[in-house]
Enzyme design. Structure first.
Site, PDB file in Angstrom:
ATOM      1  N   LYS A 275      79.868  31.023  34.493  1.00 13.59           N
ATOM      2  CA  LYS A 275      78.636  30.611  33.830  1.00 13.59           C
ATOM      3  C   LYS A 275      78.587  31.202  32.416  1.00 13.59           C
ATOM      4  CE  LYS A 275      75.534  30.265  37.838  1.00 13.59           C
ATOM      5  NZ  LYS A 275      75.165  28.847  37.703  1.00 13.59           N
ATOM      6  N   ARG A 349      76.417  25.385  48.274  1.00 18.15           N
ATOM      7  CA  ARG A 349      76.592  24.336  49.286  1.00 18.15           C
ATOM      8  C   ARG A 349      77.755  24.655  50.220  1.00 18.15           C
ATOM      9  NH1 ARG A 349      77.154  19.883  44.755  1.00 18.15           N
ATOM     10  NH2 ARG A 349      75.791  21.407  43.762  1.00 18.15           N
TER      11      ARG A 349
HETATM   12  N1  BES Z   1      72.791  29.108  41.720  1.00 16.54           N
HETATM   13  C1  BES Z   1      73.110  27.947  40.971  1.00 16.54           C
HETATM   14  C2  BES Z   1      71.893  27.049  40.740  1.00 16.54           C
HETATM   15  C3  BES Z   1      70.793  27.611  39.869  1.00 16.54           C
HETATM   16  C4  BES Z   1      70.808  27.382  38.508  1.00 16.54           C
HETATM   17  C5  BES Z   1      69.743  28.301  40.422  1.00 16.54           C
HETATM   18  C6  BES Z   1      69.791  27.872  37.726  1.00 16.54           C
HETATM   19  C7  BES Z   1      68.725  28.785  39.630  1.00 16.54           C
HETATM   20  C8  BES Z   1      68.738  28.570  38.284  1.00 16.54           C
HETATM   21  C9  BES Z   1      74.156  27.128  41.709  1.00 16.54           C
HETATM   22  O1  BES Z   1      75.073  27.852  42.442  1.00 16.54           O
HETATM   23  C10 BES Z   1      74.917  26.376  40.690  1.00 16.54           C
HETATM   24  O2  BES Z   1      75.550  26.995  39.895  1.00 16.54           O
HETATM   25  N2  BES Z   1      74.866  25.053  40.740  1.00 16.54           N
HETATM   26  C11 BES Z   1      75.561  24.221  39.820  1.00 16.54           C
HETATM   27  C12 BES Z   1      76.253  23.121  40.597  1.00 16.54           C
HETATM   28  C13 BES Z   1      77.189  22.294  39.761  1.00 16.54           C
HETATM   29  C14 BES Z   1      78.362  23.111  39.321  1.00 16.54           C
HETATM   30  C15 BES Z   1      77.643  21.098  40.579  1.00 16.54           C
HETATM   31  C16 BES Z   1      74.538  23.634  38.871  1.00 16.54           C
HETATM   32  O3  BES Z   1      73.460  23.265  39.290  1.00 16.54           O
HETATM   33  O4  BES Z   1      74.834  23.582  37.666  1.00 16.54           O
HETATM   34 MN    MN Z   2      76.687  28.536  41.255  1.00 17.69          MN
END
Ligand code: BES
Ligand code: MN
Ligand code: ZN
Length: 496
Positions: A275, A349
């Site tokens: 990230k 997931r």
């Molecule tokens: N934990 C994150 C989602 C999240 C983002 C929660 C911001 C709270 C605030 C999750 O694991 C994630 O990174 N999801 C990705 C999925 C994508 C790579 C398909 C997302 O939503 O960008």
């Molecule tokens: Mn994530």
């Protein structure tokens, strides 16, 4: 907080303040007349200058009110009568909870003059406790000390017949608010103080305190269960994963349980699909689904809800390292379905997939999973509400009713074949990312592959798990959202 209850005479109570709940007014009616008279027409004067007209969250402090022994009377506006509901009270006491007129004294009376609704009584204590929450764990010295001196609230009404209702509702509100504060505390605690091992220890500590069954699967046990998707996420971290299993039988022994599943990623760096650094610290809250599930489960035990309930929390840390899974890797899930890990940041997931499959062991009557799953929620409902998905209309309706009763709003999204199509991989059964379009829904479409033959609800609390600036009864930081929602759903549960 000590709660006391009384019906009738509050004039002689030796307290710091009497808090009067007052709905919006444009003239002094007969309900306000006595107070106006014994305060030297203070209310008339406030109305003249429009200083206090009973708008939600308005506060006015009257001193030297003849008819009370109390040092002062605090007028607390709850807003227009016609739009009054439980959340009017939650908001009003939330705002008051940080006001010095209240926090500087030791004892107060909450006086419900003319209000009889149990949900108002419950919301008033919830708002106070939620609004006054401060996470002081990591402060030191004087900053660590709470500046709130209020230790006792007496809930008062005039009608003796309502005393029982008042006591029941307020006591329940206190337990529910404490549950939500627990969820907030778990979420606020940084990842170096809250690893998967700490999470498991916390669950066992709660199990001991509130006397429920709790087992932990350690890494060898998780591998024995063939949870290959969970292990795939966890393998990059030096912190070993845990799988938390809590069980409570409040219903008939042979009744199938309701299974709650919570995402417990104690920190989500994104893994090798790292990230960006801006706000990455917020990802200490990526275990909020798990935190809310553990809190709601504990609260259900405390409230003796007459249902059989299981809580499952897969908990891991998502880290990049030489051991970490890499984009393109394929994991074999517990169910046997293969998953191409095209984006290691879509980790939630993966751990939920194995937990959903594990839920089959309990022959559930229904399953609810709660997770900070997709950033795409921000573009759907923003911070205002929670997107839900599921395969059972009755269950969605029950959840929506719980949302109305708790002011934790939800809105159902569909899962269509187009979305299912997005989650297919060319070389494995599934991919863990369907790209940007409908990111929240495609995550639900992915999870759907792992459910059994039971009603299922998926609750995506990403973003709403954190309050960016601070609202009436939600201070800045982790909100604990979903906690009131889950408990209310369990309390009013009807077989679906
Ligand atoms: N934990 C994150 C989602 C999240 C983002 C929660 C911001 C709270 C605030 C999750 O694991 C994630 O990174 N999801 C990705 C999925 C994508 C790579 C398909 C997302 O939503 O960008
Ligand atoms: Mn994530
Ligand atoms: Zn995550």
């Amino acid at each position: 907080m000590d709660l006391k209850f009384t019906a009738g005479n509050i004039n002689e109570l030796p307290v710091g303040a009497i808090v009067y709940f007052i709905s919006e007014f444009d003239k002094i009616g007969k309900d306000l007349k006595p107070l106006d008279e014994c305060s030297g027409n203070a209310i008339t004067n406030l109305l003249k200058t429009t200083e206090f007209t009973g708008k939600n969250g308005e506060i006015a402090v009257l001193r030297n009110v003849d008819c009370f022994k109390a040092m002062k009377v605090i007028l607390l506006g709850v807003g227009a009568k016609k739009s009054l509901n439980h959340d009017s009270f939650r908001k009003a006491t939330g705002i008051l909870s940080r006001h010095k007129s209240l926090t500087s004294i030791g004892k107060a009376v909450f006086y419900f003059d003319g209000f009889e609704d149990a949900s108002f009584f419950q919301a008033a204590i919830e708002g106070y406790l939620l609004g006054s929450f401060k996470f002081l764990e990591f402060k030191t010295g004087n900053d660590k000390k709470s500046k709130n001196f209020l230790k006792e609230i007496t809930f008062a009404i005039d009608n003796k017949k309502l005393l029982n209702r008042l006591e029941k509702a307020a006591t329940q509100g206190q337990i529910i608010a404490e549950g939500q504060l627990l969820a907030r505390t778990l979420g606020m605690t940084p990842s170096n103080y809250f690893t998967p091992t700490d999470f498991a220890n916390k669950a066992q500590e709660l199990a001991k305190t509130y006397k429920f069954k709790c087992r932990i699967l350690d890494e060898p046990a998780i591998k024995k269960e063939k949870m290959g998707a969970l292990i795939g996420v966890s393998q990059g971290s030096v912190e070993p994963p845990r799988f938390i299993i809590c069980e409570y039988k409040g219903g008939p022994a042979n009744r199938a349980p309701i299974v709650l599943i919570g995402k417990g990623v104690t920190f989500d760096t994104g893994g090798i699909s790292l990230k960006p650094s801006l706000n990455m610290g917020d990802m200490k809250g990526d275990m909020c689904g798990g935190g809310v599930v553990l809190s709601a489960f504990t609260t259900a035990v405390r409230l003796k809800i007459p249902q059989n309930i299981v809580a499952l929390i897969p908990t891991v840390e998502n880290m990049p390292s030489g051991h970490a899974t890499k984009p393109g890797d394929i994991h074999v899930s517990r169910k046997g379905l293969t998953i191409e890990n095209v984006n290691t940041d879509a980790e939630g997931r993966l751990i939920l997939a194995d937990a959903l499959d594990y839920a089959n062991k309990f022959n559930p009557q229904a399953v609810i999973d709660v997770a900070t799953l997709t950033g795409a929620t921000l573009f759907i409902l923003g911070y205002a509400g929670i997107p839900i998905m599921g395969n059972n209309q009755k269950m969605k309706d029950q959840f929506s009713a719980a949302a109305d009763a708790t002011a934790e709003k939800v809105w159902a999204l569909p899962i269509w074949d187009e979305h299912r199509e997005q989650m297919k991989s060319s070389i494995a059964d599934l991919t863990n990312s369907g790209g940007r379009p409908a990111g929240t829904i495609t995550a639900g479409a992915f999870l759907e592959n792992f459910i059994g033959d039971w009603p299922w609800l998926h609750v995506d609390i990403a973003y709403v798990d954190q309050e960016p600036s601070g609202k009436a009864y939600v201070p800045k930081g982790i909100t604990g959202i979903g906690m009131r929602l889950l408990v209310n759903t369990l309390q009013n549960w009807k077989k679906v």
